[in-house]
Design an enzyme around this catalytic site. Structure first.
Site, PDB file in Angstrom:
ATOM      1  N   SER A 264      29.317  27.939  56.610  1.00 54.33           N
ATOM      2  CA  SER A 264      29.257  27.432  55.239  1.00 54.33           C
ATOM      3  C   SER A 264      29.019  25.917  55.233  1.00 54.33           C
ATOM      4  O   SER A 264      28.028  25.456  55.788  1.00 54.33           O
ATOM      5  CB  SER A 264      30.555  27.836  54.521  1.00 54.33           C
ATOM      6  OG  SER A 264      30.441  27.662  53.137  1.00 54.33           O
TER       7      SER A 264
ATOM      8  N   ASP B  88      25.019  37.509  50.991  1.00 57.57           N
ATOM      9  CA  ASP B  88      25.526  36.201  50.551  1.00 57.57           C
ATOM     10  C   ASP B  88      24.857  35.873  49.222  1.00 57.57           C
ATOM     11  O   ASP B  88      23.632  35.866  49.118  1.00 57.57           O
ATOM     12  CB  ASP B  88      25.201  35.141  51.611  1.00 57.57           C
ATOM     13  CG  ASP B  88      25.960  33.828  51.400  1.00 57.57           C
ATOM     14  OD1 ASP B  88      26.160  33.430  50.236  1.00 57.57           O
ATOM     15  OD2 ASP B  88      26.333  33.204  52.403  1.00 57.57           O
TER      16      ASP B  88
ATOM     17  N   HIS C  32      29.135  35.973  51.400  1.00 56.50           N
ATOM     18  CA  HIS C  32      29.247  34.679  52.062  1.00 56.50           C
ATOM     19  C   HIS C  32      30.362  34.685  53.107  1.00 56.50           C
ATOM     20  O   HIS C  32      30.261  34.038  54.149  1.00 56.50           O
ATOM     21  CB  HIS C  32      29.499  33.582  51.025  1.00 56.50           C
ATOM     22  CG  HIS C  32      29.567  32.219  51.631  1.00 56.50           C
ATOM     23  ND1 HIS C  32      28.491  31.655  52.277  1.00 56.50           N
ATOM     24  CD2 HIS C  32      30.576  31.320  51.734  1.00 56.50           C
ATOM     25  CE1 HIS C  32      28.835  30.460  52.737  1.00 56.50           C
ATOM     26  NE2 HIS C  32      30.092  30.240  52.428  1.00 56.50           N
TER      27      HIS C  32
END
Lengths: 331, 331
Positions: free
Chosen positions: A134, A277, A306
């Site tokens: 991320s 995601d 995600h």
């Protein structure tokens, strides 16, 4: 945070740190932790920058003997990005940059600070690998783009070098929800804006996984009995964070853009988006791969959206990421 | 709302209307509009229920001479669902069900009221077609599921018979954002909770389209210069709505579930999800088609996400929906 997690933390002072915006982050510092030993040739360093609402401790469960991230082989540097509540942040500073006075910090700024930490304190001139999930991936891609000679390999898990517009729209929603709580007072709150923090968590929760995750009640595997318990869990998690910290890091995420520097990346680069995601999309990862030129895209197929890339959270996905890490480290 | 849009509106009183929950909606009424003439055999009626934040006027641009929805051929009934600010709603009632006193109304309740309107006032025993976008589709599917003999054809555009869990999570986020504004006061506000309404609009905006829509700046085609203008536009749109109305209809959406009645549908049923719809997903539409048994799924391929099905908003998509409508009406 338990003592075990914070033990071994060290501090790197950056003084009055000039930001990309022209503003100065006064009394800037990074808090970091290292595992393993730097080799005499200083060529075994792996960087893991923190992700949103995470810290240097967030990667602990994927580090260990016999793992891809083995401290017996590598010198592992775990950094806390500016604003995360550990390094210089609205909540940790005590000068005029504290609280609502925290300037707009970008991922470029954090990358510059990390570059100084690694080169000045450790004399490192090349990273074996920059990786992370991320915003950790965003930072690692920035390191490789802005300091191409400095990074040998990048493994970016569910993260891009740029915050693409849908991702921006998602963040704008969460931010608006937090700020809708008048007790936030433009960052000058005397007590945490609890309602806003909860709303932020609830908005965020809907984006973090996938339709299948919710439909198949996969949150049960995370210990939540039902959807409402899951949403409440996300609310509660956000109560543990300082609102200004959350918005400071959100700003860095929202405005991330390595720009044309992406084409400067020389590192061997593997991008691992997840097919479900919702905000770091496969398509936009492919577009960045094309800009980089030589990057490989290895899609994680997972119902965890995600969060498929969250370090060690889901066994199958974690194994896939680790296998990829072993593969590129072996070359 | 202009005079042209409201002219021809009529009222159907339902008195004290017993709701699915056991509560009573006192002084319940539906506001509706009709176009065209009911045939002597009463077999040419098409129902178009309103969608979220829409009214009976929202379908006007897809109705007209030579169109699939041609008032020269069909008796078109445009209904306003409970809570939408036109029919019985927090903002339109003046009794104890007004404002924060509005009971929890479901789509089953609205379907029951619409069934009474059509059968009692017009003596209709079978609809030629029940159609609509989004919550309009949800209502049409409920009509077909709960009154199987009453509905001959259904065309559901970007809408399901159930609010699937991701869809619920999305709605929970928007709702939390609105309620984070303390001036909402649990629905007992004296002035509109503007900050909350804006936050609601901003959260919603990120879900309504697709990554491609944002990436390719397709909002420019809607008259917005940039992302921020687009998000502000969604904020402004929500200022025009009463907060209790928005949350009343959101409750109906959030708790929609035709349940096992889905298998009772005898209507010829066509489901048109959009491949980039983030909350009424293709996969979940396919699951409902399987429950119905004989339903066809015709996927709209479009970058406009959920809004691909907005009546007449996008030419290509609107033509595709109209062609499908013509096709099933011809049989």
């Amino acid at each position: 945070m338990g003592a075990a997690e914070t033990s071994g933390r060290e501090r790197f002072d950056l003084g009055d740190f000039l930001l990309e915006s022209g503003e100065v982050l006064q009394g800037a510092f990074l808090i970091y932790r290292t595992l393993g030993r730097l080799s005499p040739a200083r060529d075994n360093c792996i960087l893991l920058p923190s992700y949103y609402s995470g810290t240097d401790a967030s990667y602990d469960r994927i580090i260990g003997p016999g793992r891809a991230l083995d401290p017996a082989r590598y010198f592992i540097v775990l950094t806390n990005m500016f604003g995360n509540g550990v390094s210089a942040s609205p909540s940790t500073l005590t000068n005029s940059c504290a609280g609502a006075g925290f300037p707009k910090v970008t991922i470029r700024d954090t990358a510059a600070a990390q570059h100084r930490l690694l080169s000045e304190r450790f004399g490192i001139s090349k990273l074996k690998l920059a990786t992370g999930w991320s915003m950790g991936a965003m930072q690692s891609l920035h390191m490789a783009a802005l300091y191409p000679d400095f990074v040998e390999r990048v493994l970016a898990v569910c993260g891009n070098a740029k915050c693409w517009p849908l991702n921006q729209a998602f963040l704008e929603g969460g931010s608006a929800a937090l700020r809708a709580d008048a007790t936030y007072e433009g960052g000058c709150y005397s007590a945490p804006p609890e309602t806003g923090l909860r709303a932020f968590g609830r908005v965020y929760a809907g984006w973090a996984y996938s339709a299948e995750f919710f439909r198949e009640r996969l949150y049960e595997g995370l210990g939540y009995a039902d959807l409402e318990a899951f949403l409440k869990g996300w609310e509660d998690d956000h109560l543990e964070h300082d609102a200004n910290d959350l918005l400071a890091v959100l700003h860095a995420w929202r405005h991330a853009d390595a720009g044309k520097a992406l084409a400067d990346i020389t590192a061997r680069t593997v991008l691992m988006p997840c097919d479900t995601d919702t905000y770091f999309t496969v398509r936009e990862t492919e577009l960045e791969a094309a800009e980089i030129g030589h990057a490989e895209v290895k899609v994680l197929h997972s119902p965890y959206g995600h969060c498929a890339g969250a370090p060690g959270r889901f066994d199958t996905e974690a194994r896939e990421v680790e296998a990829e890490m072993l593969r590129i480290l072996a070359d």
